[in-house]
Structures are given as C-alpha cells and as structure tokens.
Design a protein around this motif. Sequence first.
Motif, PDB file in Angstrom:
ATOM      1  N   ASN A 192       0.820  -1.215   0.000  1.00  0.00           N
ATOM      2  CA  ASN A 192       0.000   0.000   0.000  1.00  0.00           C
ATOM      3  C   ASN A 192       0.855   1.267   0.000  1.00  0.00           C
ATOM      4  OD1 ASN A 192      -2.372  -1.456  -0.003  1.00  0.00           O
ATOM      5  ND2 ASN A 192      -2.621  -1.399   2.227  1.00  0.00           N
ATOM      6  N   VAL A 193       2.043   1.189   0.580  1.00  0.00           N
ATOM      7  CA  VAL A 193       2.923   2.356   0.670  1.00  0.00           C
ATOM      8  C   VAL A 193       3.943   2.382  -0.469  1.00  0.00           C
ATOM      9  CG1 VAL A 193       4.625   3.561   2.102  1.00  0.00           C
ATOM     10  CG2 VAL A 193       2.680   2.403   3.171  1.00  0.00           C
ATOM     11  N   LEU A 194       4.538   1.236  -0.744  1.00  0.00           N
ATOM     12  CA  LEU A 194       5.652   1.190  -1.684  1.00  0.00           C
ATOM     13  C   LEU A 194       5.250   0.767  -3.092  1.00  0.00           C
ATOM     14  CD1 LEU A 194       8.263  -0.553   0.657  1.00  0.00           C
ATOM     15  CD2 LEU A 194       8.007   1.898   0.214  1.00  0.00           C
ATOM     16  N   GLY A 195       4.112   0.135  -3.233  1.00  0.00           N
ATOM     17  CA  GLY A 195       3.678  -0.323  -4.548  1.00  0.00           C
ATOM     18  C   GLY A 195       4.590  -1.409  -5.099  1.00  0.00           C
ATOM     19  N   GLU A 196       4.655  -1.492  -6.407  1.00  0.00           N
ATOM     20  CA  GLU A 196       5.448  -2.540  -7.054  1.00  0.00           C
ATOM     21  C   GLU A 196       6.946  -2.372  -6.814  1.00  0.00           C
ATOM     22  OE1 GLU A 196       4.278  -5.289  -8.922  1.00  0.00           O
ATOM     23  OE2 GLU A 196       2.478  -4.655  -7.848  1.00  0.00           O
ATOM     24  N   GLU A 197       7.367  -1.195  -6.364  1.00  0.00           N
ATOM     25  CA  GLU A 197       8.786  -0.972  -6.099  1.00  0.00           C
ATOM     26  C   GLU A 197       9.298  -1.820  -4.944  1.00  0.00           C
ATOM     27  OE1 GLU A 197      10.887   0.741  -7.939  1.00  0.00           O
ATOM     28  OE2 GLU A 197       9.261   1.214  -9.312  1.00  0.00           O
ATOM     29  N   MET A 198       8.391  -2.400  -4.172  1.00  0.00           N
ATOM     30  CA  MET A 198       8.873  -3.250  -3.072  1.00  0.00           C
ATOM     31  C   MET A 198       9.410  -4.582  -3.592  1.00  0.00           C
ATOM     32  SD  MET A 198       5.643  -4.883  -1.020  1.00  0.00           S
ATOM     33  CE  MET A 198       4.696  -6.271  -1.635  1.00  0.00           C
ATOM     34  N   MET A 199       9.173  -4.885  -4.868  1.00  0.00           N
ATOM     35  CA  MET A 199       9.681  -6.122  -5.452  1.00  0.00           C
ATOM     36  C   MET A 199      11.140  -5.928  -5.836  1.00  0.00           C
ATOM     37  SD  MET A 199       6.834  -7.813  -5.289  1.00  0.00           S
ATOM     38  CE  MET A 199       7.057  -9.274  -6.292  1.00  0.00           C
TER      39      MET A 199
END
Length: 779
Positions: free
Chosen positions: A84-91
């Motif tokens: 919810n905070v980082l979006g797909e960038e957390m991958m």
Amino acid sequence: MSNEAPAIEIEDSAAVGQSWKRTNAESKVMGTFRYTADLPVPKCLYLGVHRASQPHARIVHIDYEGALAVPGVIKVVTGADLHNVLGEEMMTGPAFSDQPPLAWQRVRYLGEPVAVVIATDLATARAAADEIFVEYEGLTPVLDIDAAVNGQVFVHSELRPSVIFQDLKHLSGRKETNVNYEYHLLLGDTDTGLQKAATTVTGEFWTPPTSHVAIELFNASAWIEDDRLELVSTTQTPSYVRQTIASMLHIRLNQVRVRTSALGGSFGSKMYDRLEPLVAAIAWTQKLPVRLELTREESFVLTTRHGVAVSSQMSADAEGNIVSASADVRYDTGAYADVGPRIAAKSGMVACGPYRIENARITSRCIYTNKPSAGPFRGFGVPQVTWSHESLIDELARNLEQDPAAFRRRNLLREGDMSPMGTVMHSADFVGCLDAVTDAVGWDEPMQRKAGNWRWGRGVAVGLKAVLTPTVSNAVLQLNQDSSATLLISTVEMGQGSDTIMAQIAADILYLSPGQIRVVSPDTDVTPYDTITAGSRSTYHSGNAVKKASENMRDRLVDMAAAQMRVSVSDCKLTSRGILSSSTQRIISIEELMLSQFGATGTTMTTEANFTTEWTPYDKESGQSSKVTEHWFAGAAAAEVAVDIRTGRIHIRHLAVAGDVGRAINPTLVRQQLAGGAIMGMGHALFDEIVFDEGQMINGTLLDYQLPSIKDLPDRLTPIIIENPHRNGPFGAKGVGETGIIPIAPAIANAVRDAIGVRITTLPLTPERVLNALAEQGK
C-alpha cells in the motif's frame, strides 16, 4: 676524480609474495573482534517473522489479533501493508524484480516471510509471530524441475527483469513459463563429432541443494536519521544494497547509508537481497528503529545452493581425442530467481570442461520451483557441472583403456587455445595443476588395492571457471604525514583475507610495513563503489584499483620530492627509506617531505583509482564471445580413498588440490583458501544435502543436516600453488577462493569408481548410496 656522490645502498624488501599475518588475526583469536552484530546501533525494536506453512497458496486472510495481544508487541506489518505504501517498487532482485520483502497475495515457498511482529525484545517478537494465523487457498506446488519445465502450473505469472542486469530486458513480459533464463552454447556439429567417435558415454547427474552454514548468522538493523535511512547488515554487497533500498523507497542514493563489518563466513549466502529490503521497508514505512536476527533454522530457508540436474554425453575417437560434448543443465532456482540466470550462464558455458572440443551443444536453464530461493554459493554453479563432465571424462578414458590423467592431459586447453565458448585462454595452467596433484598422490606408483572389506582407489578431476565480468572496483588511499596509510575500499572481509591482501599490494608499491596500512570496513558514506565481493574477483579487481591508487600516490610523492630537491622527476624514485635522488644521492623521507610541503604535522594526501573490466556479450544463439571473461580460474584435485564394501563408508587417505593463482600475493592465505575450498568440496561430495518432502525442508537444523567433522578430514591434505602470472593482474595475481572446491567431488567419485568399479551419479556419496550401487552391480 669523479664529482658524483657515493651511491647509497638500500635494501628494499617486497611485500607481495610474503606471508603477512592476517590483519585481524589477534582480535579474532582473542574474541575481541566486532562483527556486524556487535557494531553499535541505536536502541532498536525487534522483528519476529511469521512464515508460510504452505509451499504455494493464495493468502486469503491474516489474523494477527493474537499477536497484538502479547505484552511488548508494538505492531504487526503484512505484505499488503508494505504494498500500500511502496507499490510494485517493493519487489526486488538482481535478475528479476520478483521477490517481495513480505509475501503479498501469494506465498511461493514453505518458510517465506508473511508478516512481521515489531516488539520490544527478541523473545517477545518471536513468540508473538507464532500467534499469527493465516488462511490460505492452496495452489498446486511446483516441486520438480522437470515438471516445472513441462507443466502448466507457474510460480510467477510473468517475468519482470530488474534494471540491475540489463542483458535480461528482452525477457520482459514473458508469461506462462517457469524457465526464467536459457543459455545456449553451440560449437561445430555434435552429430558430425559422433560419427568420428570410437566410444560415447552418457550420464544423468544430480547435485542436491545444500546450505552455506556460515558460522555467523544473518542480522540487520535499520533506522531513520534526519531524512536518511541507516542500515547495518551482514552483507557482501553494500553498494548493491544501497541502490536496491534507494529504488525501493523512492529516495536518493545519498539518503541511504549501508555499513558492514568483517563477516563470520558467507560463501555467497550474504549477497544481494537478504534481510535488507525487509528491515529497510519496516524502518522507513513505520518510522521505527528495528533489528532482525535470524535463527539457524531460519537461515536454512533464506537461501541455498542450486540443486542441479545434468543430462550429458561425451565422445572420443580411438586415439583419445574428445570429438563431441553435449549437456542439458537444469538449475532449480526456487521461488525467486536471485542471481540464478547468471549462474546458469556462467556455469553452462563451461559445462563441457577445460578441454579442446570442436563440437559442443549445451543448454543451461534457470527454473522456478516452489522451494526456498537458491542463490550464489562458492563456485557459482560450476562445481555442479564439473561433477558431470569430469565423471564422463573418466569413463571415456576407461572405455579406451587409457590412464584418466593422461587422457585429460592430452585434451586439456593450453595457453593461446580457443575455448569452446570462443575466448582465447590465458593464464590458466590446467596441465600444471593436473601434474602437481597427480605427483602429490603418487599417481604412477603401485598401490595396495584391497585388504579385507576395504578397497583402495585413486581419482583425479580438473576444473574451470570464469571470473565475473564486467565489474567495477574503486579505491581511495590516504597517506598520512607519519607515513602510515588508510585504504578505503568496499571489498568485504569475510575470512578470505582480503584486508591483508589489499594492504600488501599498497605496501609493496609504497614500501610500507605490516601495521602501517589500515583498511576501512565498507561504509557507503565513506568507501567507494564496488560491484560485489564474490566470485573470487577481489584480488584481481579491487587489487588492481588499489595498485593504481598506490602508484598514483607514489608518483605524487616523487613529483613533490623532485620539486623540493630541484632535480628532475626521472632522477627520483621511492625507496624503503624515502625518495632518493640518483644524481645527488640525497634521500628525503615521507615524513620530512610532507612536513615541508604542507608546513604541519598530521597532514594527509589522497589518491583514488578505478578499475573496470569489459566483456563482449555472448551471442544469444551460439553462446560465443571473443571475451566472455576477464580471466580464468584453473584448478585440479586428486584423491586417494579407501571404501569399506561392507558398510559403504568412504575414507579419504590423501586429497591434493592445486590452483593457478597467477601470482600468490600471500602464499599462506592462498594455501588456506585452497584447503578450505577442498574441505567444503569434500563435504558436498560425502555429506551435504538439503532434503525436501512436498516442499518442506526436513533437515533444516544442525541436528539433522550432515556436515564433515574434524574426524572426517583426509589423512593428508596437500594444497599446491601454481603460478602462471596474468598479464593484467596486480603483480600477475588472480583470485583463488573458489578454485579449490570445483574439482573435489568428481575427484573423490572417480577414486571411488577406481576402488569398487561402480559409477555413482548422485551426490552426496553416502554409505547407503555406495551399498545400493554395489548391490545394483551385483558386487
């Protein structure tokens, strides 16, 4: 009568080639050395991880009310919270952006982090994590690599290449596949080669996944200071971690600081994305200082060595020339690719060995399954393919009734030969290594073959590996007015002795003695960028950067001295006593020179240098490259074993290992690396194996996971240094950390074959497997 000043006699002793003691030896022996977990950090909250209980499932609901009710628990965070905070960038991931810090929507292996508890102390965090309950919708797991290739269940819906490995971008968006990467090597025509064959051998080989089992467990701490994230972690790759965290959190590189101390072992386990994305994401999104320490059991499921299946074939003509080689190599990379595509390529290209071969066909694939992610391990996947080709080479020799060592010697690549992957060989003395180990074990001497239940045999194997290319290393050197120096590099000391080696390289050029050079531990705020501490690349790459920085410092000193003594630069040279003017025979010490130059004591001078290697990317269809690597590792091993045919026990009487290191900067450290690699390789040959049952690791503790003990070591262990200097290496040197492990398992297996007449193709060579093989052969 001559007006020339009498010549000053100076004895200059070189540091390179000397066995300096390790820079941190005393503090480690005394127990005062500070590892990463000992570094001072702010008071942190602790993380406890709840892990998946299924190998492949959709997450329906996470109930953590029970965890929140535990006294001392601050908060529970899930993958959905982070997304919810980082979006797909957390991958994150070096090859593919495929791994979340906490599972989101789906779990892909049993043991995957699903949620974290933030608590005031470690015991509370771990206990509360057990109070979390997850409702799953089970999905069919992919547990076999061949089923993964041919099946209709996919671990990931599509491939998402990372920005780190630009050569994988053509795979973006590929769907409905578990094969995330394929490497192909095509040379000549294998069918034509087979027509020339007098004998052909085939085999189905398996090397199981194994655990790194470094003594030091994983730990990481992260906190916010002003607008920056501070991270202290057990990592081999601080520069990579900084980039990954900055990208994940959408912040600048200078807003992330990564520090590490010398590691208590790693062997590849502490590379790339381990604990860092999780602790960084929690610290940043929750605005809390946090610390994560893994247990030994958690470390087992964090990363493993690749399990590898190899279907291979080799042929030779009547004279003993190898005429054809082919292999289908399948790497089980687990649920997340990690650096698996690189391993599949770098090992696939040497899957037919260090031999002159005109016809070769290799396919090497990296394959997703629902198991813990596999990553780098000492040897970078090459020991697994060496297990295959060195077993087949032995069988070819036996079919032709030729001596296995002589057969290899006939076919081995020499200086200037074109390798099967299209790159010319340089500084890779396979023949020298082979001759050294066979001489050491008395290969041509008569040997007692049996006594009671015991059978004796000898075996030999040769290994080849390419160094990781291209990569970047930088070095900064600060010289103090008292002639002491500080070396700033991001090479991570983890037992290989890199701090000592780098100090020796600088000392040799600047005529400094042990203790005069201090190497600073990696800190991305202070030490310059370095691609990675792995793949035995540091001596060559970081060593070259250090050498250049030291030469720059030497030149600055000479320039300053020439100006002060009013002579030409060419008239001056640096010696162990200072800068000498040949014409005036005057010497000015470094201390005097810098005091005169700057007018103050305690001053410093700084130089820096970069060393970057280049390559020619291999053709995607043929795998050919005119420069696939900066340099080669060449090694060989020979073993003499005794096998008890009643119990199946294998006892190693003598194990010799040789490596072409170019030039031994520190001979003692080189021999230790060769011996350490050989012992680890012996473990893989006889003991190490992770066992899975329906995706569950069933021996993920040191009570169940078998490792060699001191009593399992060979009666004799002989490490042998071969020096064939590399034209571009620092003082001719190359790395050595992996050379010793690569040929060990097949050398031992070939000795077993010689002793009992049975070829075993599955590792490890346990007593049970030996007895079963004997029974199958009716022996």
